[in-house]
Structures are given as C-alpha cells and as structure tokens.
Design a protein around this motif. Structure first.
Motif, PDB file in Angstrom:
ATOM      1  N   VAL A   1       5.808  -8.598  11.596  1.00 51.73           N
ATOM      2  CA  VAL A   1       5.699  -7.160  11.875  1.00 51.73           C
ATOM      3  C   VAL A   1       4.588  -6.580  11.005  1.00 51.73           C
ATOM      4  N   GLN A   2       3.678  -5.858  11.655  1.00 55.51           N
ATOM      5  CA  GLN A   2       2.578  -5.234  10.894  1.00 55.51           C
ATOM      6  C   GLN A   2       3.107  -4.325   9.785  1.00 55.51           C
ATOM      7  N   VAL A   3       2.439  -4.391   8.651  1.00 52.77           N
ATOM      8  CA  VAL A   3       2.773  -3.497   7.527  1.00 52.77           C
ATOM      9  C   VAL A   3       1.479  -2.799   7.116  1.00 52.77           C
ATOM     10  N   ASN A   4       1.456  -1.487   7.232  1.00 53.75           N
ATOM     11  CA  ASN A   4       0.209  -0.811   6.888  1.00 53.75           C
ATOM     12  C   ASN A   4       0.058  -0.679   5.368  1.00 53.75           C
ATOM     13  N   PRO A   5      -1.159  -0.484   4.890  1.00 56.84           N
ATOM     14  CA  PRO A   5      -1.405  -0.497   3.438  1.00 56.84           C
ATOM     15  C   PRO A   5      -0.554   0.510   2.661  1.00 56.84           C
ATOM     16  N   ASP A   6      -0.292   1.683   3.231  1.00 58.68           N
ATOM     17  CA  ASP A   6       0.529   2.675   2.519  1.00 58.68           C
ATOM     18  C   ASP A   6       1.947   2.175   2.299  1.00 58.68           C
ATOM     19  N   TYR A   7       2.474   1.494   3.319  1.00 60.18           N
ATOM     20  CA  TYR A   7       3.830   0.966   3.206  1.00 60.18           C
ATOM     21  C   TYR A   7       3.878  -0.122   2.131  1.00 60.18           C
ATOM     22  N   ALA A   8       2.904  -1.041   2.204  1.00 61.43           N
ATOM     23  CA  ALA A   8       2.855  -2.125   1.202  1.00 61.43           C
ATOM     24  C   ALA A   8       2.769  -1.521  -0.199  1.00 61.43           C
ATOM     25  N   ARG A   9       1.902  -0.527  -0.333  1.00 57.84           N
ATOM     26  CA  ARG A   9       1.706   0.141  -1.642  1.00 57.84           C
ATOM     27  C   ARG A   9       3.035   0.757  -2.121  1.00 57.84           C
ATOM     28  N   ALA A  10       3.711   1.447  -1.210  1.00 60.19           N
ATOM     29  CA  ALA A  10       4.959   2.134  -1.580  1.00 60.19           C
ATOM     30  C   ALA A  10       6.047   1.148  -1.997  1.00 60.19           C
ATOM     31  N   VAL A  11       6.163   0.040  -1.252  1.00 64.16           N
ATOM     32  CA  VAL A  11       7.215  -0.943  -1.545  1.00 64.16           C
ATOM     33  C   VAL A  11       6.986  -1.595  -2.912  1.00 64.16           C
ATOM     34  N   PHE A  12       5.773  -2.004  -3.181  1.00 61.90           N
ATOM     35  CA  PHE A  12       5.493  -2.674  -4.464  1.00 61.90           C
ATOM     36  C   PHE A  12       5.522  -1.674  -5.618  1.00 61.90           C
TER      37      PHE A  12
END
Lengths: 182, 186
Positions: free
Chosen positions: B47-58
């Motif tokens: 499932v695609q993960v956009n950069p903002d989501y990746a940033r928020a999760v980490f």
C-alpha cells in the motif's frame, strides 16, 4: 521543534486519511488467515530470562513464573494487529485465572506514560501485566523480527509454541494448547 | 450440443481466471493505491505511503529529525505478507528487484541497512520496517514498511519471490508507483 511545526494540522489530517485504508486493509485481511494457529517447536528451547518493570515500576523476572505456563507477547501501541489481538489476550487471561498461568505483554520502545495514555483509549483494558523492554533487548533475545510476536513457555521455562503476527487468543484451540501444558 | 456445453464451461473458467487476476492487480482508492496477490500459499499486499505519513509515523516514535527525514525521502509502502499454507513459507527481500521504466534495476533498501545507519547515529530503534527475510509457519504473517530509493510518484515493476516446500516462485507487480509527494485529495 522545527519538525513539530512542519507537522501542523494539515499533516495530521493527511496522516489520518492515509492511515485509514491501510489499517482497514489489515483488519479485513487478518480475518481471513488461520489466526489461531501456533507453531509447536520441534525441539523446545530454553526461554531467555528477563527482569523488566511493569506499569508501577515493579520488576517481574521470568524465573519467578517457573511452575506456571507463561504467555509472553511482544507488542507496541503503534502496531494495529497488536491492538487488535489485545482484547482476545484479556479474554484468555480471564478464562485461565486461578490456573497455573501467567501472561506478560512486553511493550517495545515505549514508556509508562505512552502506554497509560493508550490504555485509556481501549474498550477492554488489559488486566494482565504490561512490562517495558525500552531498548528491545529482550525481544532481540527471543529473535522477534516483527510485532506482535508471542511465545508460550511451559512450566519448566521452555519455549513450546510461537506465533508471528496477530492471533485470536480467545480461540478454544489456543486455550486447549495452553491447558495441555498445565 | 456437447461442444456448446464444453465451450460454455471453458468460457466461464477463463472469465473466472480473468476476474481473479483483476482482483490481484492494483485497486485504487482516491488517496492511495495498493497491489495485492494471493498465490501459491503466499500473500503479499503493498500500500502506497506518502512522505507525510511516513514522516508522521516515525516522528511519533520519538526518533531524531534526521532519521525521520531520511526515511520520508524514500518511496515507502505499507507491506503485509502472510503464509496461507500449513507448511513454512520463506521470503527474502534481497532477492526482490525493482525495475524502473529506464530499464535500471534497483534493490529495496533493507531493514538491516536502516538499522545499521540508525545504530551509527546512536538510535537503537528496530521496528516498523518489514524484516529482510523470514520463514513463516502456519498462521504467521507480519506487516511493516518496505522502502525503495525512488522519487515520489515514480513508476516501476516489482519482481518478488518466495519459497514453499523447496520450490521458489517468482512473480511481478507491473505498473506500481511510489506515492505522490502530496496525497491525492479525494
């Protein structure tokens, strides 16, 4: 702090929007797997020992549970399948209350404050022990590669069963497996 | 008459296969695209993960800013892999290949590579990412992020493989695409 500013309301909304389909996909798909199957180890392994604090700072050592069957569950608040299996762990724990059984849910990388906050959001609040493996050394000793991962340890302190990924611990098959070790 | 009946059932079989293949291909929602396949006892979903989501999760894991920014510059997928059989299934991401439209072959960046980098920065975090390789027993499955050193929106084909009962299976997802830099507004 600069990063915090970058992550303003818009980003959090985007985050929530994007999180939804992924989590829904996980929840949908998980229902389709054999989610009560545990792997019986061909050769039981000695369970790595640990002494870890719980929510109140009380230290729990694995060796103090010798003579009991112990279910060790590694988890994190950020992990959707960990959250999903939590109520089934609690149901199993309630069913086996009074039996020679202990359940230790070992949180990874987080602290009491974070987990306390998380517990407040759950419909079923776990009554079993939550321990903290803040540097993930214990999960590494158990060879855990992903969360959740669970191990069933017999009365002699040997790992008898393991599971990678979420399970329905309320399933009668799992209860039977644990009772067979009493 | 018999020919007609056989023809009808053949047609139905072909239609069923076509429908099944369609289900395994990209299914898109307004905000993310996903690719899924259940084949030969192995299930994979990306499932695609956009950069903002990746940033928020980490970032939410309390990781340092440079670690968060590093990973958000990658093409990230939420990945779910499962064993659908009652005997062990093994995957090894280092065997997988990413082929971009210019014909260049890329490897996915492995969890062990990230951990090595984080460790050099004094960060002991080792979660969220899909393990480099794993053998799943019956009922086992896992989810985690996979990362590729491609730009947002970049298209590619993914060649992946797994092993089951001594046989290695090779499959591909054609026409995959990294999440866009900004999510598509529904």
């Amino acid at each position: 702090m600069r990063l915090l500013n970058q992550l303003h309301l818009k980003h959090y909304l985007i985050f929530l929007l994007t999180l939804l389909p992924f989590n829904v996909a996980v929840a949908e798909e998980q229902a389709a797997v054999n989610d009560y199957k545990l792997k019986q180890l061909a050769r039981p392994l000695p369970a790595p020992g640990f002494s870890l604090p719980d929510m109140d700072g009380k230290v729990h050592a694995l060796k103090q549970y010798q003579g009991k069957v112990v279910l060790v569950n590694f988890w994190g608040t950020w992990c959707p399948p960990c959250i999903r299996e939590m109520p089934s762990l609690e149901k199993l724990y309630q069913k086996l209350k009074g039996e020679p059984f202990a359940m230790l849910a070992i949180n990874q990388w987080e602290d009491e404050e974070k987990v306390f906050e998380f517990m407040g959001q759950l419909k079923t609040i776990p009554t079993f022990s939550i321990l903290f493996d803040a540097d993930s050394k214990i999960s590494a000793a158990y060879g855990v590669q992903g969360l959740p991962s669970s191990f069933i340890i017999d009365k002699q302190g040997r790992i008898m069963y393991r599971a990678t990924g979420g399970r329905d611990f309320n399933h009668p098959e799992i209860e039977r497996t644990i009772r067979s070790l009493f | 008459m018999l020919r007609l009946i056989i023809g009808f059932f053949l047609l139905m079989s072909v239609s069923a296969v076509a429908l099944s293949a369609e289900k395994q291909n990209n299914t898109s929602s307004p905000s993310v695209s996903r690719w899924k396949s259940d084949d030969q006892n192995f299930s994979i979903e990306l499932v695609q993960v956009n950069p903002d989501y990746a940033r928020a999760v980490f970032y939410a894991r309390g990781l340092p800013e440079d670690v968060v920014e590093d990973i958000s510059r990658y093409c990230v997928f939420g990945s779910i892999v499962k064993n659908l059989s009652d005997s062990p299934v093994t995957y090894r991401i280092s065997d997988w290949r990413v082929l971009t439209v210019d014909g260049v072959e890329h490897k996915m960046k492995l969890k062990s590579e990230w951990i090595k980098e984080w460790s050099a920065k004094g960060v002991g975090f080792r979660w969220l990412l899909l393990a480099d390789e794993q053998t799943f027993d019956e009922g086992d499955w896992i989810q985690g992020f996979t990362t590729i050193g491609l730009a947002p929106g970049q298209p590619f084909d993914l060649h992946y493989s797994w092993s089951h009962q001594g046989k290695t299976y090779h499959r591909e997802f054609k026409g995959m695409q990294c999440a866009p830099a900004q999510p598509v507004t529904p």
